[in-house]
Structures are given as C-alpha cells and as structure tokens.
Design an enzyme around this catalytic site. Sequence first.
Site, PDB file in Angstrom:
ATOM      1  N   GLY A  46      34.043  36.339  33.019  1.00 13.66           N
ATOM      2  CA  GLY A  46      35.427  35.910  32.810  1.00 13.66           C
ATOM      3  C   GLY A  46      35.870  35.684  31.381  1.00 13.66           C
ATOM      4  O   GLY A  46      37.041  35.862  31.056  1.00 13.66           O
ATOM      5  N   GLU A 100      34.208  29.414  27.638  1.00 11.87           N
ATOM      6  CA  GLU A 100      34.445  29.686  29.062  1.00 11.87           C
ATOM      7  C   GLU A 100      35.917  30.004  29.279  1.00 11.87           C
ATOM      8  O   GLU A 100      36.781  29.540  28.533  1.00 11.87           O
ATOM      9  CB  GLU A 100      33.979  28.452  29.858  1.00 11.87           C
ATOM     10  CG  GLU A 100      34.117  28.516  31.355  1.00 11.87           C
ATOM     11  CD  GLU A 100      33.334  29.631  32.045  1.00 11.87           C
ATOM     12  OE1 GLU A 100      33.553  30.805  31.707  1.00 11.87           O
ATOM     13  OE2 GLU A 100      32.545  29.315  32.949  1.00 11.87           O
ATOM     14  N   ASP A 101      36.202  30.813  30.296  1.00 12.91           N
ATOM     15  CA  ASP A 101      37.602  31.142  30.604  1.00 12.91           C
ATOM     16  C   ASP A 101      38.296  29.983  31.308  1.00 12.91           C
ATOM     17  O   ASP A 101      39.420  29.624  30.985  1.00 12.91           O
ATOM     18  CB  ASP A 101      37.679  32.427  31.450  1.00 12.91           C
ATOM     19  CG  ASP A 101      36.790  32.379  32.696  1.00 12.91           C
ATOM     20  OD1 ASP A 101      35.942  31.470  32.808  1.00 12.91           O
ATOM     21  OD2 ASP A 101      36.939  33.264  33.556  1.00 12.91           O
ATOM     22  N   ASP A 104      37.205  24.703  36.540  1.00 12.65           N
ATOM     23  CA  ASP A 104      37.955  24.366  37.749  1.00 12.65           C
ATOM     24  C   ASP A 104      37.343  23.075  38.319  1.00 12.65           C
ATOM     25  O   ASP A 104      37.655  21.984  37.854  1.00 12.65           O
ATOM     26  CB  ASP A 104      37.852  25.576  38.685  1.00 12.65           C
ATOM     27  CG  ASP A 104      38.638  25.451  39.968  1.00 12.65           C
ATOM     28  OD1 ASP A 104      39.397  24.491  40.116  1.00 12.65           O
ATOM     29  OD2 ASP A 104      38.503  26.315  40.844  1.00 12.65           O
ATOM     30  N   LYS A 132      41.591  23.095  34.897  1.00 10.40           N
ATOM     31  CA  LYS A 132      42.336  22.566  36.054  1.00 10.40           C
ATOM     32  C   LYS A 132      41.903  21.118  36.275  1.00 10.40           C
ATOM     33  O   LYS A 132      41.001  20.851  37.075  1.00 10.40           O
ATOM     34  CB  LYS A 132      42.014  23.396  37.305  1.00 10.40           C
ATOM     35  CG  LYS A 132      42.601  24.800  37.302  1.00 10.40           C
ATOM     36  CD  LYS A 132      42.282  25.468  38.643  1.00 10.40           C
ATOM     37  CE  LYS A 132      42.782  26.889  38.690  1.00 10.40           C
ATOM     38  NZ  LYS A 132      42.263  27.615  39.870  1.00 10.40           N
ATOM     39  N   PHE A 153      45.721  29.319  41.734  1.00 11.26           N
ATOM     40  CA  PHE A 153      44.877  30.450  41.368  1.00 11.26           C
ATOM     41  C   PHE A 153      45.534  31.329  40.308  1.00 11.26           C
ATOM     42  O   PHE A 153      46.706  31.684  40.427  1.00 11.26           O
ATOM     43  CB  PHE A 153      44.548  31.277  42.609  1.00 11.26           C
ATOM     44  CG  PHE A 153      43.440  32.243  42.387  1.00 11.26           C
ATOM     45  CD1 PHE A 153      42.132  31.800  42.285  1.00 11.26           C
ATOM     46  CD2 PHE A 153      43.700  33.593  42.258  1.00 11.26           C
ATOM     47  CE1 PHE A 153      41.096  32.687  42.058  1.00 11.26           C
ATOM     48  CE2 PHE A 153      42.674  34.501  42.031  1.00 11.26           C
ATOM     49  CZ  PHE A 153      41.374  34.051  41.936  1.00 11.26           C
ATOM     50  N   ARG A 166      41.045  41.652  35.674  1.00 15.33           N
ATOM     51  CA  ARG A 166      40.471  41.132  34.428  1.00 15.33           C
ATOM     52  C   ARG A 166      41.095  41.764  33.189  1.00 15.33           C
ATOM     53  O   ARG A 166      41.118  41.183  32.118  1.00 15.33           O
ATOM     54  CB  ARG A 166      38.961  41.402  34.373  1.00 15.33           C
ATOM     55  CG  ARG A 166      38.139  40.656  35.406  1.00 15.33           C
ATOM     56  CD  ARG A 166      36.653  40.768  35.056  1.00 15.33           C
ATOM     57  NE  ARG A 166      35.779  40.389  36.140  1.00 15.33           N
ATOM     58  CZ  ARG A 166      35.415  39.141  36.434  1.00 15.33           C
ATOM     59  NH1 ARG A 166      35.883  38.142  35.733  1.00 15.33           N
ATOM     60  NH2 ARG A 166      34.600  38.893  37.444  1.00 15.33           N
TER      61      ARG A 166
HETATM   62  P1  IMP Z   1      34.137  25.870  38.877  1.00 15.23           P
HETATM   63  O1  IMP Z   1      34.849  25.457  40.143  1.00 15.23           O
HETATM   64  O2  IMP Z   1      34.592  25.058  37.688  1.00 15.23           O
HETATM   65  O3  IMP Z   1      32.646  25.838  39.061  1.00 15.23           O
HETATM   66  O4  IMP Z   1      34.567  27.359  38.597  1.00 15.23           O
HETATM   67  C1  IMP Z   1      33.749  28.413  38.981  1.00 15.23           C
HETATM   68  C2  IMP Z   1      34.279  29.741  38.593  1.00 15.23           C
HETATM   69  O5  IMP Z   1      35.330  30.061  39.512  1.00 15.23           O
HETATM   70  C3  IMP Z   1      34.922  29.913  37.223  1.00 15.23           C
HETATM   71  O6  IMP Z   1      34.008  30.161  36.192  1.00 15.23           O
HETATM   72  C4  IMP Z   1      35.779  31.131  37.477  1.00 15.23           C
HETATM   73  O7  IMP Z   1      35.017  32.295  37.342  1.00 15.23           O
HETATM   74  C5  IMP Z   1      36.213  30.937  38.910  1.00 15.23           C
HETATM   75  N1  IMP Z   1      37.587  30.404  39.017  1.00 15.23           N
HETATM   76  C6  IMP Z   1      37.989  29.128  39.159  1.00 15.23           C
HETATM   77  N2  IMP Z   1      39.332  29.044  39.223  1.00 15.23           N
HETATM   78  C7  IMP Z   1      39.785  30.322  39.107  1.00 15.23           C
HETATM   79  C8  IMP Z   1      41.097  30.912  39.095  1.00 15.23           C
HETATM   80  O8  IMP Z   1      42.153  30.269  39.216  1.00 15.23           O
HETATM   81  N3  IMP Z   1      41.131  32.270  38.961  1.00 15.23           N
HETATM   82  C9  IMP Z   1      40.022  33.037  38.831  1.00 15.23           C
HETATM   83  N4  IMP Z   1      38.780  32.534  38.843  1.00 15.23           N
HETATM   84  C10 IMP Z   1      38.666  31.185  38.976  1.00 15.23           C
HETATM   85 MG    MG Z   2      33.843  32.109  34.601  1.00 15.71          MG
END
Ligand code: IMP
Ligand code: MG
Length: 177
Positions: A46, A100-101, A104, A132, A153, A166
């Site tokens: 990402g 990191e992108d 969440d 987020k 999302f 992407r």
């Molecule tokens: P986490 O919930 O912080 O562990 O996020 C896990 C992964 O989910 C991130 O690194 C992203 O690759 C993906 N992700 C979370 N939110 C989004 C979104 O809104 N769009 C696309 N990918 C997401």
């Molecule tokens: Mg990611």
Amino acid sequence: MIQILDKSFEVYINQVSIDNKIEKLAEEINTIYKDKEVIFISILNGSFMFTSDLMKKINLECEVSFVKVSSYIGVHTSGRVDELIGLNTDISNKHVIIVEDIVDTGITMNKIYSLLEKSNPSSLKICSLLFKREAFKGTIEPHYIGFEIPNKFVIGYGLDYNEKGRNLNEIYQLKEN
Ligand code: IMP
Ligand code: MG
C-alpha cells in the site's frame, strides 16, 4: 465518480492536497532528523506511492527499505507467527521511520512495531499518510500523520479494493448508496 469492481468511489483527497501534505511531512522530518542517520521502512504494497513521493522531498542522507508483513502458522509454536520479509539492512542504533499508507485498527502496525523494536533501533517512529482514529484500537499512534479521516473505506494512491485501484493518483472514498 469511478467504478471499481462492484463499488463506486468519489474523489476524497485530490492530488494537490496530497502533494502539499507530503511537502509538510517532509519538512517536519527533515528538521527533526537533521544530521541523523535515518532508515525509512516502507510497508508494501500500500505505501509504495506515498513512499516514493515522500522520499523525493527528504533531504537527509538516508536509506530506504521495503518490507512485507507475513503471517503464517508456526511449525514449533502454537498460533500465528508474524515476520517481516525483505528487511536486508541492520537497523540497530539507527533512527527508523516506518512509512505506511493507512493505520486503521492499528493491529498491523502493532505487529510491525514490535518486530522492529526487537532489533534495537535508536528510535522508532511511524509516519502514516492516513489515520482512521475512530477505528484505532492499537497502542502506538502514528507520530507523523498526513490526514486523519473518518472510518470509511478509501482507495487510490497505493490503497486497494481487492487489489484494484492502487494506481489512482488521488484518494477516493467509497460512495454509499
Ligand atoms: P489495520 O486495521 O490498521 O491493521 O489495517 C490493516 C490494513 O488494512 C492496512 O495496512 C491497509 O492495507 C488495509 N486498510 C485499512 N483501511 C483501508 C481502507 O480504507 N482502504 C484500503 N485498505 C485499507
Ligand atoms: Mg498497508
């Protein structure tokens, strides 16, 4: 508006806003890490686009490394084992910035952070383009944040929906009907 697979998305953060924000983030990092030895660790897939644009504005003498997080069932242990694939540089006694992108729930970042911490970097910080906050359940908040966004999302600028989207150069938000 664009259509990716079965969903519609609309532009949420345009290219100019992204560029301006990256400029600010880079300035902040350039100032804080002046004369320090920095290694940027970019989390694939990402954050490839964000990392690329951010690095063009970093004027430190630094290294950039790309890693992937992998989770597998251990042979000798119970439960899942996480590992970082591709980290081919010694980060001990170095200043490390994880790129990191999006953060969440923060679960992914928690894993990455604890894995890197084991290698004893001098400092370990997180730079995330998107955060987020409402969804966050982790322990370590990103230190350098581009945009705090609501729990909806998003795709584009490296972020995907089922691996698609992407390549978009702006950030799009899911359109709810
Ligand atoms: P986490 O919930 O912080 O562990 O996020 C896990 C992964 O989910 C991130 O690194 C992203 O690759 C993906 N992700 C979370 N939110 C989004 C979104 O809104 N769009 C696309 N990918 C997401
Ligand atoms: Mg990611």
